[in-house]
Enzyme design. Sequence first.
Site, PDB file in Angstrom:
ATOM      1  N   HIS A 154      48.449  23.191   9.606  1.00 35.37           N
ATOM      2  CA  HIS A 154      48.751  23.725  10.958  1.00 35.37           C
ATOM      3  C   HIS A 154      50.254  23.874  11.153  1.00 35.37           C
ATOM      4  O   HIS A 154      50.723  24.419  12.135  1.00 35.37           O
ATOM      5  CB  HIS A 154      48.179  22.783  12.036  1.00 35.37           C
ATOM      6  CG  HIS A 154      48.707  21.385  11.931  1.00 35.37           C
ATOM      7  ND1 HIS A 154      48.197  20.476  11.027  1.00 35.37           N
ATOM      8  CD2 HIS A 154      49.719  20.771  12.576  1.00 35.37           C
ATOM      9  CE1 HIS A 154      48.868  19.331  11.148  1.00 35.37           C
ATOM     10  NE2 HIS A 154      49.803  19.483  12.066  1.00 35.37           N
ATOM     11  N   HIS A 212      59.375  18.788  11.671  1.00 32.61           N
ATOM     12  CA  HIS A 212      58.490  19.957  11.614  1.00 32.61           C
ATOM     13  C   HIS A 212      58.808  20.838  12.814  1.00 32.61           C
ATOM     14  O   HIS A 212      59.575  20.445  13.695  1.00 32.61           O
ATOM     15  CB  HIS A 212      57.015  19.516  11.628  1.00 32.61           C
ATOM     16  CG  HIS A 212      56.637  18.781  12.862  1.00 32.61           C
ATOM     17  ND1 HIS A 212      56.763  17.396  13.000  1.00 32.61           N
ATOM     18  CD2 HIS A 212      56.206  19.225  14.071  1.00 32.61           C
ATOM     19  CE1 HIS A 212      56.388  17.030  14.207  1.00 32.61           C
ATOM     20  NE2 HIS A 212      56.060  18.123  14.882  1.00 32.61           N
ATOM     21  N   HIS A 267      57.267  23.906  15.797  1.00 32.74           N
ATOM     22  CA  HIS A 267      56.154  24.567  16.488  1.00 32.74           C
ATOM     23  C   HIS A 267      56.644  25.959  16.852  1.00 32.74           C
ATOM     24  O   HIS A 267      57.822  26.122  17.209  1.00 32.74           O
ATOM     25  CB  HIS A 267      55.774  23.788  17.753  1.00 32.74           C
ATOM     26  CG  HIS A 267      55.296  22.391  17.465  1.00 32.74           C
ATOM     27  ND1 HIS A 267      53.962  22.078  17.292  1.00 32.74           N
ATOM     28  CD2 HIS A 267      55.996  21.243  17.268  1.00 32.74           C
ATOM     29  CE1 HIS A 267      53.861  20.776  17.038  1.00 32.74           C
ATOM     30  NE2 HIS A 267      55.079  20.240  17.007  1.00 32.74           N
ATOM     31  N   GLU A 298      57.032  23.831  22.717  1.00 31.56           N
ATOM     32  CA  GLU A 298      56.054  22.949  23.373  1.00 31.56           C
ATOM     33  C   GLU A 298      56.628  22.512  24.720  1.00 31.56           C
ATOM     34  O   GLU A 298      56.023  22.729  25.766  1.00 31.56           O
ATOM     35  CB  GLU A 298      55.748  21.754  22.460  1.00 31.56           C
ATOM     36  CG  GLU A 298      55.128  22.225  21.141  1.00 31.56           C
ATOM     37  CD  GLU A 298      54.159  21.247  20.556  1.00 31.56           C
ATOM     38  OE1 GLU A 298      54.539  20.084  20.304  1.00 31.56           O
ATOM     39  OE2 GLU A 298      52.992  21.623  20.356  1.00 31.56           O
ATOM     40  N   HIS A 306      60.803  19.265  15.942  1.00 27.48           N
ATOM     41  CA  HIS A 306      60.513  17.855  16.252  1.00 27.48           C
ATOM     42  C   HIS A 306      60.961  16.986  15.077  1.00 27.48           C
ATOM     43  O   HIS A 306      60.495  17.166  13.948  1.00 27.48           O
ATOM     44  CB  HIS A 306      59.008  17.657  16.477  1.00 27.48           C
ATOM     45  CG  HIS A 306      58.560  18.206  17.789  1.00 27.48           C
ATOM     46  ND1 HIS A 306      57.229  18.463  18.060  1.00 27.48           N
ATOM     47  CD2 HIS A 306      59.251  18.578  18.876  1.00 27.48           C
ATOM     48  CE1 HIS A 306      57.133  18.937  19.297  1.00 27.48           C
ATOM     49  NE2 HIS A 306      58.351  19.021  19.816  1.00 27.48           N
ATOM     50  N   THR A 362      51.832  15.605  20.112  1.00 28.65           N
ATOM     51  CA  THR A 362      51.322  16.851  20.716  1.00 28.65           C
ATOM     52  C   THR A 362      50.196  17.473  19.876  1.00 28.65           C
ATOM     53  O   THR A 362      49.756  18.581  20.151  1.00 28.65           O
ATOM     54  CB  THR A 362      52.451  17.895  20.864  1.00 28.65           C
ATOM     55  OG1 THR A 362      52.904  18.257  19.551  1.00 28.65           O
ATOM     56  CG2 THR A 362      53.592  17.343  21.698  1.00 28.65           C
TER      57      THR A 362
END
Length: 249
Positions: A52, A82, A84, A94, A107, A187
């Site tokens: 993901h 990582h 998002h 996020e 993050h 998250t």
Amino acid sequence: MGASHSHRNKHCHSHQSPINICTKKARHDPILKPLNIQYDSKTSKRIVNMGHCFNVEFDDTADMSVINDGPLTGKYRLRQFHFHWGSTDADGSEHVIDGKVYPAELHIVHWNSHRYPTFEEAAKHPDGLAVIGVLLKIGEKNPVLQTIIDNLGQVKTKGKEHMLIKYELSSMLPKDLNYWTYPGSLTTEPYFECVTWIVLQHAIPISSAQLTQFRGLLCTAENEKPVPILENHRRVQRLHDRVVRSSCT
Ligand SMILES: NS(=O)(=O)c1ccc2c(c1)[C@H]1CCC[C@H]1[C@@H](c1ccc(O)cc1Cl)N2
Ligand SMILES: [Zn+2]
């Protein structure tokens, strides 16, 4: 809301992340210290396609790359970082700042090696993890990010990993380390409420072309029909009884 419900709520899902940060309501707390970041590039190990997202993992068998001070008590050891992102540049972060969504978010995950023996154990406690959130904005090409992007070709499919030697994570951070902080959660699964969130107030640049390369990663394994990771960001969650504090006025 019934007592039992609020009772249950109190213990289970009222401290979820991410959130919309209302900067006007964030309170400057004078006891908050400047964030102290000590990353040793020798601890960078590998980049891994998790399906993901992709993680850049660090050697966290000793207190070599750590953060302390800020809103934290004791040292927190760097574990991984990582990103998002969204399916277009109009979406992807996020955390949201005064209703403004950014195209991506970094993050940097640390765990409380001062109190807990392992990352997994720390992830079960409210003071177990500290995640630095850095918002990304579309701008000029980011050379420090390019090093990571150059390695994405080696981890195109789920489960693939590639060595990453002497990565200077500190050079990816803005000079201005002022932050907002609040108690929240992971998250993604398992959504544990174990994170002291430290969201930097200054965004870092990424070019649209660089961000497009994130979307080229596949969530499928090598032998499967290719499906790209177009987006992997969670929607904002309710603040409930939490207060967001700011490191500056
Ligand atoms: N978006 S985020 O920064 O809030 C976020 C969300 C969920 C998880 C992570 C990061 C990372 C943190 C390191 C392990 C990994 C994961 C996990 C894996 C194995 C475990 O035993 C535990 C955990 Cl928490 N879960
Ligand atoms: Zn994350």
